[in-house]
Design a protein around this motif. Structure first.
Motif, PDB file in Angstrom:
ATOM      1  N   LYS A 162       0.832  -1.209   0.000  1.00 57.67           N
ATOM      2  CA  LYS A 162       0.000   0.000   0.000  1.00 57.67           C
ATOM      3  C   LYS A 162       0.864   1.256   0.000  1.00 57.67           C
ATOM      4  CE  LYS A 162      -3.695   2.266   2.595  1.00 57.67           C
ATOM      5  NZ  LYS A 162      -4.586   2.200   3.789  1.00 57.67           N
ATOM      6  N   GLN A 163       1.919   1.268   0.797  1.00 58.27           N
ATOM      7  CA  GLN A 163       2.812   2.428   0.845  1.00 58.27           C
ATOM      8  C   GLN A 163       3.509   2.644  -0.498  1.00 58.27           C
ATOM      9  OE1 GLN A 163       5.176   1.172   4.159  1.00 58.27           O
ATOM     10  NE2 GLN A 163       3.915   2.227   5.679  1.00 58.27           N
ATOM     11  N   ASN A 176       1.093   4.297  -2.707  1.00 62.21           N
ATOM     12  CA  ASN A 176       0.945   5.698  -2.287  1.00 62.21           C
ATOM     13  C   ASN A 176       2.055   6.565  -2.873  1.00 62.21           C
ATOM     14  OD1 ASN A 176      -0.206   4.854   1.065  1.00 62.21           O
ATOM     15  ND2 ASN A 176      -1.365   5.173  -0.821  1.00 62.21           N
ATOM     16  N   GLU A 230       1.298   6.995  -6.600  1.00 62.90           N
ATOM     17  CA  GLU A 230       0.143   7.864  -6.861  1.00 62.90           C
ATOM     18  C   GLU A 230       0.445   9.332  -6.590  1.00 62.90           C
ATOM     19  OE1 GLU A 230      -2.635   6.017  -4.304  1.00 62.90           O
ATOM     20  OE2 GLU A 230      -3.029   4.320  -5.661  1.00 62.90           O
ATOM     21  N   THR A 231       1.386   9.604  -5.689  1.00 66.51           N
ATOM     22  CA  THR A 231       1.738  10.990  -5.370  1.00 66.51           C
ATOM     23  C   THR A 231       3.016  11.440  -6.082  1.00 66.51           C
ATOM     24  OG1 THR A 231       2.805  10.124  -3.373  1.00 66.51           O
ATOM     25  CG2 THR A 231       0.579  11.018  -3.146  1.00 66.51           C
ATOM     26  N   THR A 242      -1.772  10.508   6.473  1.00 61.15           N
ATOM     27  CA  THR A 242      -1.339   9.473   5.536  1.00 61.15           C
ATOM     28  C   THR A 242       0.166   9.253   5.607  1.00 61.15           C
ATOM     29  OG1 THR A 242      -0.938  10.979   3.685  1.00 61.15           O
ATOM     30  CG2 THR A 242      -3.199  10.134   3.972  1.00 61.15           C
TER      31      THR A 242
END
Length: 611
Positions: free
Chosen positions: A415-416, A419, A422-423, A484
């Motif tokens: 998940k990280q 992240n 996505e950023t 987050t």
């Protein structure tokens, strides 16, 4: 001396030699055959199902059978030799027969069959057979009372040496469809070789060919690890099982109930496990003593491939070598192949150069990252990959990092990782949404740059102490609402928090955050939350030192009004803004404006420390 009996009997269907001789003696008023004819003591220990022309008992038994106008060959297990061994020389099969195919010193029986007609059936002495298809029951191997093995002598006498009557037992019903199917097929073809068995490709095997293939695969499985053919729960190592009579005697039923369905599947459904069998045999070459064992399997494979129905199995063998053993440029002893031009290489060579799995190599071909072609060999299309494109991709591999490698390098979860992608902290070069690659590949340089940037903000430590929070703890404690993972990384890069790095760990996994800074950020975050949303009912109770009932009445009476609601699961939580709390403090508690502000600031500090 000619041995003749006054009273002759008729043989029964599939009757064994011992059974016929025993019944002949009883028909002539002898308790046992040994009372009627001179036989050695070993007669009591043997099943007498072997045509051993050198033994004393055989000569006597043959004379009796000849005088009874019976062919002794129809009463012994050797009648099945041709079905199991074909044209093999007798001296070659001698060793195999009575230690892995036919029982010699003990027997099995079906209680229901004996109740119908008490005599011994010769096929009960075949090691493969464990059930009675007529009654769908498991054959009895041990005396139910003393658990001893059943000798032919005691079975025909009717009772065990412990006194147990062999008819006083109910055999277990067979519940496994796989065991029922294979045992039915085996006994049907043994007793009627003209019957046929259908394979998964639609072809029919006549009974004789089926049994010959069954026998060959039985020999092929000898001394092999079988994990790749069955589940671990079922797996049994048949180490020297075929040549250890006592081992087979001890575990006969369980061994055969496990082994025969595996063989059946290899014979009639080879697409399921035969490639795993070939791989298991090939893997033997890499073990200390396995090479010699592997070489013993090759002649058996040759016989299977050369049989009238062997093409199905040899085609799978070709597939095995095409995909795993590069048969197009390494000649194999069993199946010869012409080498192709070396400007193209096989999938195994490509796998070695690129350092990825065969599945990944095939994906690269499908997405046209690798130039490739297919050539026909043995009626099959073989994938060949252009060497130049393999080397080019291998060079590209130095510029990219897979999901697994990036996660491991940085010390982050799946998940990280997503992240960071996505950023835009990591640039994606390949992936499902970009070019159809099965997983995401990022620019290796950006992974290193992120590491370098984080390290520049950290002080290096050997071990963390009580002054530091782990990343997960810091993430939970920063604010009233969840912060987050990426926001926390941004705080590090923006120097908003002091960070330490444990040098023995991957960079992100090894980050530790200053407790003092996290507490300051927590207070700042709480104040920002209160500014935007206000105080919860529980916080209002503490601020005004009221009970729940009183606070609820204040809401009912309009003293407090809901300014903001937060949905938590199925519950809606009301919030009152700070200005309203100040007004109530002044009106109800009689506070001045400065007193009210000072009072709320004090409570903000208390609330933030409780987060």
């Amino acid at each position: 001396m000619s041995i003749k009996f006054l009273n002759r009997i008729h043989s029964k269907e599939n009757e064994s030699l011992y059974s016929f001789l025993f019944r002949t003696a009883r028909a002539n008023y002898f308790n046992h055959i040994t009372d009627a004819i001179p036989v050695p003591p070993t007669f009591y220990k043997l099943n007498c199902n072997e045509l051993n022309t050198d033994s004393q008992w055989f000569k006597i038994a043959k004379e009796i059978m000849d005088n009874s106008n019976q062919d002794i060959g129809n009463f012994v297990c050797n009648q099945f030799d041709d079905l199991f061994f074909g044209d093999k020389e007798e001296d070659i099969i001698k060793h195999e027969i009575f230690y892995s195919y036919y029982l010699r010193n003990f027997t099995k029986y079906c209680p229901a069959c004996l109740k119908e007609d008490y005599y011994h059936r010769i096929h009960w002495d075949i090691a493969f057979l464990t059930t009675c298809p007529s009654h769908n029951t498991q054959l009895v191997l041990n005396c139910p009372k003393c658990h001893g093995f059943i000798s032919m002598h005691s079975l025909m006498s009717g009772t065990c040496k412990c006194g147990f009557n062999y008819l006083n037992v109910e055999a277990d019903i067979i519940k496994s469809p796989a065991i029922t199917k294979v045992q039915t097929n085996l006994q049907m073809t043994l007793l009627n070789p003209r019957s046929s068995i259908k394979r998964s490709d639609g072809s029919l095997l006549d009974g004789k060919v089926y049994l010959m293939l069954f026998s060959l695969f039985y020999q092929l499985l000898g001394s092999l690890q079988t994990e790749k053919l069955v589940s671990k729960k079922q797996s049994i190592k048949f180490e020297k099982f075929l040549t250890k009579h006592m081992d087979m005697k001890k575990h006969l039923i369980e061994y055969m109930n496990f082994l025969t369905p595996v063989i059946q599947e290899l014979v009639i459904q080879p697409e399921k496990n035969i490639l795993s069998l070939y791989e298991t045999i090939d893997d033997l070459k890499t073990t200390k003593y396995g090479s010699a064992l592997s070489s013993k399997k090759s002649p058996i494979l040759k016989v299977i491939f050369a049989s009238s129905e062997g093409k199905l199995y040899s085609d799978y063998y070709s597939k095995f070598h095409i995909e795993i053993k590069e048969i197009y440029h390494n000649k194999d002893k069993l199946i010869q192949s012409e080498p192709l031009e070396r400007s193209y290489i096989g999938i195994t060579d490509a796998e070695k150069h690129i350092g990825r799995s065969k599945t990944f190599i095939k994906t690269l071909c499908e997405l046209n990252f690798l130039e490739h072609k297919y050539v026909e060999h043995k009626n099959r299309d073989i994938l060949l990959i252009k060497t130049e494109s393999v080397l080019k991709w291998a060079e590209h591999e130095s510029e990219i990092m897979s999901t697994r490698d990036a996660r491991k390098y940085l010390g982050i979860t799946q998940k990280q990782y997503r992240n960071l992608i996505e950023t835009d902290y990591l640039k994606v070069l390949h992936g499902p949404t970009i070019d159809g690659m099965t997983s995401y590949f990022v620019d290796r340089r950006e992974v290193y740059d992120l590491e370098k940037s984080l390290l520049s903000k950290c002080q290096r430590i050997e071990q963390p102490n009580d002054n530091w929070y782990t990343l997960d703890s810091a993430k939970d404690k920063v604010g009233k609402e969840e912060v987050t993972f990426v926001e926390l990384i941004k705080m590090v890069l923006d120097s908003k928090v002091q960070v330490a790095y444990v040098i023995s760990e991957p960079i992100i996994e090894g980050l530790y955050f200053s407790k003092q800074d996290i507490q300051s950020l927590r207070l700042e975050s709480f104040k920002q939350f209160v500014k935007e949303k206000g105080y919860s009912k529980m916080e209002l109770m503490r601020i005004f030192k009221l009970r729940t009932r009183t606070v609820n009445k204040w809401f009912e009476d309009g003293i407090l009004k809901i300014d903001y609601s937060v949905q938590r699961g199925t519950e809606t939580l009301p919030y009152v803004n700070r200005d309203q709390a100040l007004a109530v403090l002044k009106e109800v508690n009689g506070f001045s404006k400065n007193q009210a502000l000072s009072y709320l600031d004090e409570w903000d500090n208390k609330f933030s420390s409780l987060l």
